[in-house]
Design a protein around this motif. Structure first.
Motif, PDB file in Angstrom:
ATOM      1  N   ALA A   1      -3.646  -8.816  -8.931  1.00  0.00           N
ATOM      2  CA  ALA A   1      -3.938  -8.565  -7.516  1.00  0.00           C
ATOM      3  C   ALA A   1      -4.471  -7.154  -7.350  1.00  0.00           C
ATOM      4  CB  ALA A   1      -2.693  -8.757  -6.651  1.00  0.00           C
ATOM      5  N   VAL A   2      -5.375  -7.002  -6.365  1.00  0.00           N
ATOM      6  CA  VAL A   2      -5.909  -5.699  -5.976  1.00  0.00           C
ATOM      7  C   VAL A   2      -5.904  -5.659  -4.451  1.00  0.00           C
ATOM      8  CG1 VAL A   2      -7.854  -4.107  -6.070  1.00  0.00           C
ATOM      9  CG2 VAL A   2      -7.374  -5.593  -8.030  1.00  0.00           C
ATOM     10  N   HIS A   3      -5.249  -4.643  -3.880  1.00  0.00           N
ATOM     11  CA  HIS A   3      -5.099  -4.575  -2.427  1.00  0.00           C
ATOM     12  C   HIS A   3      -5.590  -3.224  -1.916  1.00  0.00           C
ATOM     13  CE1 HIS A   3      -2.628  -8.188  -2.378  1.00  0.00           C
ATOM     14  NE2 HIS A   3      -1.913  -7.682  -3.353  1.00  0.00           N
ATOM     15  N   PRO A   4      -6.262  -3.193  -0.751  1.00  0.00           N
ATOM     16  CA  PRO A   4      -6.606  -1.905  -0.133  1.00  0.00           C
ATOM     17  C   PRO A   4      -5.352  -1.213   0.379  1.00  0.00           C
ATOM     18  CG  PRO A   4      -7.146  -3.714   1.336  1.00  0.00           C
ATOM     19  CD  PRO A   4      -6.731  -4.337   0.032  1.00  0.00           C
ATOM     20  N   VAL A   5      -5.383   0.103   0.373  1.00  0.00           N
ATOM     21  CA  VAL A   5      -4.242   0.901   0.819  1.00  0.00           C
ATOM     22  C   VAL A   5      -4.715   1.807   1.938  1.00  0.00           C
ATOM     23  CG1 VAL A   5      -2.523   2.630   0.154  1.00  0.00           C
ATOM     24  CG2 VAL A   5      -3.196   0.853  -1.473  1.00  0.00           C
ATOM     25  N   SER A   6      -3.978   1.829   3.033  1.00  0.00           N
ATOM     26  CA  SER A   6      -4.302   2.700   4.155  1.00  0.00           C
ATOM     27  C   SER A   6      -3.317   3.845   4.217  1.00  0.00           C
ATOM     28  CB  SER A   6      -4.286   1.915   5.469  1.00  0.00           C
ATOM     29  OG  SER A   6      -2.991   1.366   5.686  1.00  0.00           O
ATOM     30  N   ARG A   7      -3.720   4.890   4.936  1.00  0.00           N
ATOM     31  CA  ARG A   7      -2.861   6.053   5.101  1.00  0.00           C
ATOM     32  C   ARG A   7      -1.943   5.873   6.302  1.00  0.00           C
ATOM     33  NH1 ARG A   7      -6.561  11.346   4.835  1.00  0.00           N
ATOM     34  NH2 ARG A   7      -7.706  10.239   6.450  1.00  0.00           N
ATOM     35  N   LEU A   8      -0.762   6.449   6.205  1.00  0.00           N
ATOM     36  CA  LEU A   8       0.182   6.432   7.317  1.00  0.00           C
ATOM     37  C   LEU A   8       0.085   7.765   8.037  1.00  0.00           C
ATOM     38  CD1 LEU A   8       2.380   4.787   8.736  1.00  0.00           C
ATOM     39  CD2 LEU A   8       4.052   5.904   7.245  1.00  0.00           C
ATOM     40  N   ARG A   9      -0.437   7.732   9.244  1.00  0.00           N
ATOM     41  CA  ARG A   9      -0.598   8.932  10.046  1.00  0.00           C
ATOM     42  C   ARG A   9       0.694   9.288  10.763  1.00  0.00           C
ATOM     43  NH1 ARG A   9      -5.504  11.763   9.511  1.00  0.00           N
ATOM     44  NH2 ARG A   9      -7.228  10.316   9.214  1.00  0.00           N
ATOM     45  N   GLN A  10       0.716  10.497  11.317  1.00  0.00           N
ATOM     46  CA  GLN A  10       1.852  10.883  12.134  1.00  0.00           C
ATOM     47  C   GLN A  10       1.965   9.942  13.325  1.00  0.00           C
ATOM     48  OE1 GLN A  10       1.474  14.989  13.225  1.00  0.00           O
ATOM     49  NE2 GLN A  10       2.144  15.734  11.226  1.00  0.00           N
ATOM     50  N   GLY A  11       3.178   9.553  13.661  1.00  0.00           N
ATOM     51  CA  GLY A  11       3.400   8.600  14.727  1.00  0.00           C
ATOM     52  C   GLY A  11       3.421   7.164  14.257  1.00  0.00           C
ATOM     53  N   GLY A  12       3.270   6.964  12.921  1.00  0.00           N
ATOM     54  CA  GLY A  12       3.382   5.628  12.375  1.00  0.00           C
ATOM     55  C   GLY A  12       2.105   4.823  12.385  1.00  0.00           C
TER      56      GLY A  12
ATOM     57  N   LEU B   1      -4.436  -0.550  -4.449  1.00  0.00           N
ATOM     58  CA  LEU B   1      -3.195  -0.840  -5.170  1.00  0.00           C
ATOM     59  C   LEU B   1      -3.484  -1.949  -6.179  1.00  0.00           C
ATOM     60  CD1 LEU B   1      -0.062  -0.577  -5.508  1.00  0.00           C
ATOM     61  CD2 LEU B   1       0.106  -2.429  -3.827  1.00  0.00           C
ATOM     62  N   PHE B   2      -3.181  -1.688  -7.445  1.00  0.00           N
ATOM     63  CA  PHE B   2      -3.353  -2.667  -8.509  1.00  0.00           C
ATOM     64  C   PHE B   2      -1.988  -3.236  -8.901  1.00  0.00           C
ATOM     65  CE2 PHE B   2      -7.091  -0.028  -8.914  1.00  0.00           C
ATOM     66  CZ  PHE B   2      -8.097  -0.922  -9.263  1.00  0.00           C
ATOM     67  N   VAL B   3      -1.957  -4.535  -9.123  1.00  0.00           N
ATOM     68  CA  VAL B   3      -0.753  -5.210  -9.606  1.00  0.00           C
ATOM     69  C   VAL B   3      -1.127  -5.917 -10.897  1.00  0.00           C
ATOM     70  CG1 VAL B   3       1.086  -6.853  -9.098  1.00  0.00           C
ATOM     71  CG2 VAL B   3       0.000  -5.565  -7.224  1.00  0.00           C
ATOM     72  N   ALA B   4      -0.452  -5.570 -11.984  1.00  0.00           N
ATOM     73  CA  ALA B   4      -0.759  -6.150 -13.295  1.00  0.00           C
ATOM     74  C   ALA B   4       0.513  -6.702 -13.918  1.00  0.00           C
ATOM     75  CB  ALA B   4      -1.385  -5.106 -14.210  1.00  0.00           C
ATOM     76  N   ARG B   5       0.355  -7.801 -14.638  1.00  0.00           N
ATOM     77  CA  ARG B   5       1.491  -8.433 -15.301  1.00  0.00           C
ATOM     78  C   ARG B   5       1.330  -8.348 -16.811  1.00  0.00           C
ATOM     79  NH1 ARG B   5       5.403 -11.763 -13.497  1.00  0.00           N
ATOM     80  NH2 ARG B   5       4.341 -12.032 -11.500  1.00  0.00           N
ATOM     81  N   HIS B   6       2.446  -8.054 -17.461  1.00  0.00           N
ATOM     82  CA  HIS B   6       2.421  -7.908 -18.912  1.00  0.00           C
ATOM     83  C   HIS B   6       2.302  -9.278 -19.583  1.00  0.00           C
ATOM     84  CE1 HIS B   6       4.691  -6.714 -22.830  1.00  0.00           C
ATOM     85  NE2 HIS B   6       3.385  -6.664 -22.993  1.00  0.00           N
ATOM     86  N   GLN B   7       1.287  -9.410 -20.410  1.00  0.00           N
ATOM     87  CA  GLN B   7       1.093 -10.622 -21.195  1.00  0.00           C
ATOM     88  C   GLN B   7       1.276 -10.255 -22.670  1.00  0.00           C
ATOM     89  OE1 GLN B   7       0.810 -13.505 -19.855  1.00  0.00           O
ATOM     90  NE2 GLN B   7       0.486 -12.840 -17.750  1.00  0.00           N
ATOM     91  N   PRO B   8       2.508 -10.317 -23.192  1.00  0.00           N
ATOM     92  CA  PRO B   8       2.759  -9.846 -24.554  1.00  0.00           C
ATOM     93  C   PRO B   8       2.052 -10.693 -25.593  1.00  0.00           C
ATOM     94  CG  PRO B   8       4.673 -11.007 -23.709  1.00  0.00           C
ATOM     95  CD  PRO B   8       3.720 -10.864 -22.554  1.00  0.00           C
TER      96      PRO B   8
END
Length: 256
Positions: free
Chosen positions: A222-233, A243-250
């Motif tokens: 999976a690959v997801h965009p990441v946004s910034r959290l500003r002051q005030g939420g 954001l990258f999500v990788a799974r180990h394939q031994p």
């Protein structure tokens, strides 16, 4: 090897009891990842409130600068974590983990593919079969935006300036950015103290990241965009990072 200092990750390791959960996190920012063995869900939280979860999961945290380790130890519930000093490129052998999480873009500081592969080697060695590795990186667009818009901020009698510029490495095809932050703190009327920080990042493309993950026997799931959290939420700019999500394939025969 890159001459620049590397921001490392931290590790969380669960108990050997019934929950079986193990996780890994970067201690300095208390960005956490936890995987429950029962429902096979992975969650990622960037909040120091997540430290209250540690008694159930157990943790080992690592960072490179001793000052950052001291900062992490001072946080609420940090007594549930064993903190160690370690470099992302040379992770110690602490056993196997279900989840490894390297957030706040530490992988961007690995300027060469050799360093990136060295880090992945230690991460793969530390992952259980089908274990998950989560990490984020700043987008090239975010770096270019920083180049175009130097920042100056004032807060509590302090001034902060942030400048970014682009350059290239002779052996690497992708752009490299250096960011310098200067904090000016007033000590007395007319007298200021300047604290400077400078970091260098490589803006790897998704194609390059996937190639390096595959070579390390990590399947990018999976690959997801990441946004910034500003002051005030409020969240802003979904193109800020990835954001990258990788799974180990031994490889067959690595685990009995």
């Amino acid at each position: 090897m890159s001459p620049h200092p590397i921001r490392p990750i931290g590790l969380r390791r669960g108990s050997d009891g019934a929950d079986g959960g193990r996780a890994v996190f970067r201690s300095a920012d208390t960005a956490t990842a936890a995987k429950g063995s029962g429902d096979d869900r992975t969650t990622c939280r960037r909040s120091r409130r997540d430290l209250h979860r540690l008694p159930a999961v157990g943790a080992v945290g690592c960072d490179l600068p001793p000052a950052m380790l001291d900062h992490a130890r001072a946080k609420p519930h940090a007594d549930q974590v064993r903190f160690e000093e370690a470099d992302l490129r040379h992770l110690p052998d602490w056993g196997e983990f279900d989840v490894i999480c390297a957030v706040t873009n530490p992988m961007d500081h690995l300027l060469t593919d050799e360093d990136f592969a060295s880090a992945l080697h230690g991460i793969v060695r530390s992952l259980a079969p089908d274990g998950v590795f989560l990490f984020d990186q700043l987008s090239e667009r975010a770096h270019h935006r920083s180049v175009r818009h130097p920042a100056v901020r004032e807060s509590d009698g302090q001034f902060l300036t942030c400048r970014t510029w682009q350059h290239t490495l002779p052996t690497e095809p992708e752009p490299v950015f250096t960011r310098r932050m200067d904090r000016f703190v007033r000590h007395s009327p007319g007298q200021w103290h300047r604290i400077a920080h400078q970091n260098t990042f490589r803006a790897r493309s998704e194609t390059s990241v996937r190639r390096l993950l595959t070579r390390a026997h990590l399947d990018c799931v999976a690959v997801h965009p990441v946004s910034r959290l500003r002051q005030g939420g409020q969240r802003d700019r979904s193109d800020e990072g990835v954001l990258f999500v990788a799974r180990h394939q031994p490889r067959q025969g690595r685990h009995s």
